[in-house]
Design an enzyme around this catalytic site. Structure first.
Site, PDB file in Angstrom:
ATOM      1  CG  ASN A  13      38.652 -39.411  34.315  1.00 13.38           C
ATOM      2  OD1 ASN A  13      38.289 -38.257  34.571  1.00 13.38           O
ATOM      3  ND2 ASN A  13      38.889 -39.844  33.086  1.00 13.38           N
ATOM      4  CD1 TRP A  14      35.216 -39.139  39.977  1.00 14.85           C
ATOM      5  CD2 TRP A  14      34.732 -37.208  41.026  1.00 14.85           C
ATOM      6  NE1 TRP A  14      35.306 -39.363  41.333  1.00 14.85           N
ATOM      7  CE2 TRP A  14      35.012 -38.189  41.992  1.00 14.85           C
ATOM      8  CE3 TRP A  14      34.410 -35.920  41.461  1.00 14.85           C
ATOM      9  CZ2 TRP A  14      34.972 -37.934  43.366  1.00 14.85           C
ATOM     10  CZ3 TRP A  14      34.378 -35.648  42.824  1.00 14.85           C
ATOM     11  CH2 TRP A  14      34.650 -36.654  43.766  1.00 14.85           C
ATOM     12  CE  LYS A  15      35.678 -41.218  31.736  1.00 16.10           C
ATOM     13  NZ  LYS A  15      35.559 -42.073  30.565  1.00 16.10           N
ATOM     14  CG  HIS A  97      41.270 -39.883  29.416  1.00 19.60           C
ATOM     15  ND1 HIS A  97      40.288 -40.140  28.481  1.00 19.60           N
ATOM     16  CD2 HIS A  97      41.031 -40.715  30.455  1.00 19.60           C
ATOM     17  CE1 HIS A  97      39.487 -41.091  28.946  1.00 19.60           C
ATOM     18  NE2 HIS A  97      39.923 -41.452  30.151  1.00 19.60           N
ATOM     19  CD  GLU A  99      36.652 -40.071  27.792  1.00 18.63           C
ATOM     20  OE1 GLU A  99      36.684 -39.174  28.650  1.00 18.63           O
ATOM     21  OE2 GLU A  99      36.188 -41.208  28.012  1.00 18.63           O
ATOM     22  CD  GLU A 169      42.468 -45.016  30.983  1.00 15.12           C
ATOM     23  OE1 GLU A 169      41.718 -45.381  31.892  1.00 15.12           O
ATOM     24  OE2 GLU A 169      42.344 -43.926  30.403  1.00 15.12           O
ATOM     25  N   GLY A 175      34.695 -47.118  28.911  1.00 13.69           N
ATOM     26  CA  GLY A 175      33.274 -46.777  28.897  1.00 13.69           C
ATOM     27  C   GLY A 175      32.416 -47.727  28.071  1.00 13.69           C
ATOM     28  CB  SER A 215      35.004 -51.595  31.338  1.00 11.82           C
ATOM     29  OG  SER A 215      34.474 -50.786  30.295  1.00 11.82           O
ATOM     30  N   GLY A 236      36.738 -44.903  35.503  1.00  8.58           N
ATOM     31  CA  GLY A 236      35.838 -43.857  35.027  1.00  8.58           C
ATOM     32  C   GLY A 236      34.459 -44.021  35.641  1.00  8.58           C
ATOM     33  N   GLY A 237      33.554 -44.647  34.905  1.00  3.85           N
ATOM     34  CA  GLY A 237      32.146 -44.757  35.296  1.00  3.85           C
ATOM     35  C   GLY A 237      31.921 -45.221  36.730  1.00  3.85           C
TER      36      GLY A 237
HETATM   37  C1  PEP Z   1      38.592 -43.736  31.981  1.00  2.00           C
HETATM   38  O1  PEP Z   1      37.861 -42.761  31.785  1.00  2.00           O
HETATM   39  O2  PEP Z   1      39.797 -43.564  32.087  1.00  2.00           O
HETATM   40  C2  PEP Z   1      37.961 -45.053  32.067  1.00  2.00           C
HETATM   41  C3  PEP Z   1      38.754 -46.076  32.177  1.00  2.00           C
HETATM   42  O3  PEP Z   1      36.587 -45.112  32.018  1.00  2.00           O
HETATM   43  P1  PEP Z   1      35.676 -46.407  32.365  1.00  2.00           P
HETATM   44  O4  PEP Z   1      36.185 -46.960  33.672  1.00  2.00           O
HETATM   45  O5  PEP Z   1      34.301 -45.873  32.454  1.00  2.00           O
HETATM   46  O6  PEP Z   1      35.878 -47.392  31.246  1.00  2.00           O
END
Ligand code: PEP
Length: 253
Positions: A13-15, A97, A99, A169, A175, A215, A236-237
């Site tokens: 997920n490049w957000k 998600h 967010e 999640e 994050g 994470s 994500g990151g």
């Molecule tokens: C996400 O955005 O779904 C996520 C899990 O982010 P991260 O891996 O950065 O925690």
């Protein structure tokens, strides 16, 4: 170790990161090292979808979007529909998600409509669910997962849900650098699968892939994927870093 019925899936997920040029570059780098035994899905920002689709054309790496609206077309300024996503070559779409729930007030009832629209267009919905830290501390994790899943999936039959992917999640792990332990993740995943079995029958529950997100990194993916009910990850990151993401998709379970 993932059940043999379920092919592992790792989604990036490049957000709201990366320009068009950066997206194309990252997609090329991932494509160069992606394995075949795992479904790999890249979810760039909307503006980069057509260009990334071009990079991934005829490759095993699939394209996903980060959200969509539930109506297929009409006077909904600023929205993007399932038809648009299909039109640019998406196969997957992230829905719900945390967010989106947190910053845009997305509800379980709205998600039910979005899943309906995704299924109607043959898009694979990746439905994100998970508890906040306060909810976990109040021992509400299972109640939250149950409410989110039951409300969003109300009215669907097992055939409609056959392509569904669920991403567990925990909000406190997204994050934050704070990953759920493999045991915490497995406990939640088993709960999700048992809930699916109770509501839609065991065959569906055994075929739905349940991803972990929060994470995920190169140094914790192997331990997570060793758990029985973890079928992959939503990243994500670390999905923005080609070497780290490639190590994740080449997990050892
Ligand atoms: C996400 O955005 O779904 C996520 C899990 O982010 P991260 O891996 O950065 O925690």
């Amino acid at each position: 170790m993932t059940h043999s019925l379920r092919k592992p899936l790792i989604a990036g997920n490049w957000k709201m990161h990366l320009t068009l040029t950066e997206s194309v570059r990252l997609a090329r780098e991932v494509l160069g090292g992606a394995p075949h035994k795992v479904d790999v899905v890249l979810c760039p920002p909307f503006t980069a979808l057509p260009a990334v689709a071009e990079v991934l054309r005829n490759s095993p790496v699939q394209l996903g979007a980060q959200d969509m609206f539930w109506e297929s077309h009409g006077a909904y300024t600023g929205e993007v529909s399932s038809l648009h996503l299909k039109d640019v070559g998406c196969r997957y779409v992230l829905l719900g998600h945390s967010e989106r729930r947190r910053y845009f007030g997305e509800t379980d009832q709205q998600l039910q409509k979005k899943i309906h629209a995704a299924v109607a267009q043959n898009l694979v919905p990746i439905l994100c669910v998970g508890e906040t830290l306060e909810e976990r501390q109040a021992e509400q994790t299972f109640a939250v997962l149950e409410r989110q899943l039951i409300t969003a999936l109300t009215g669907f039959n097992p055939i409609q849900l056959s392509s569904l992917v669920v991403a567990y999640e925990p909000v406190w792990a997204i994050g934050t650098g704070r990953t759920a332990t493999p045991q915490q993740a497995q406990e939640a995943h088993r709960f999700v699968r048992e809930l699916l079995a109770r509501q839609w029958g065991d065959p569906l529950a055994q075929s739905v892939r349940v991803l972990y997100g929060g994470s995920v990194k190169a140094d914790n993916i192997d331990a997570l994927m060793a758990e029985r009910d973890l079928d992959g990850a939503l990243v994500g990151g670390e999905s923005l870093k080609p070497a780290a993401f490639l190590r994740i998709v080449h997990f050892h379970a």
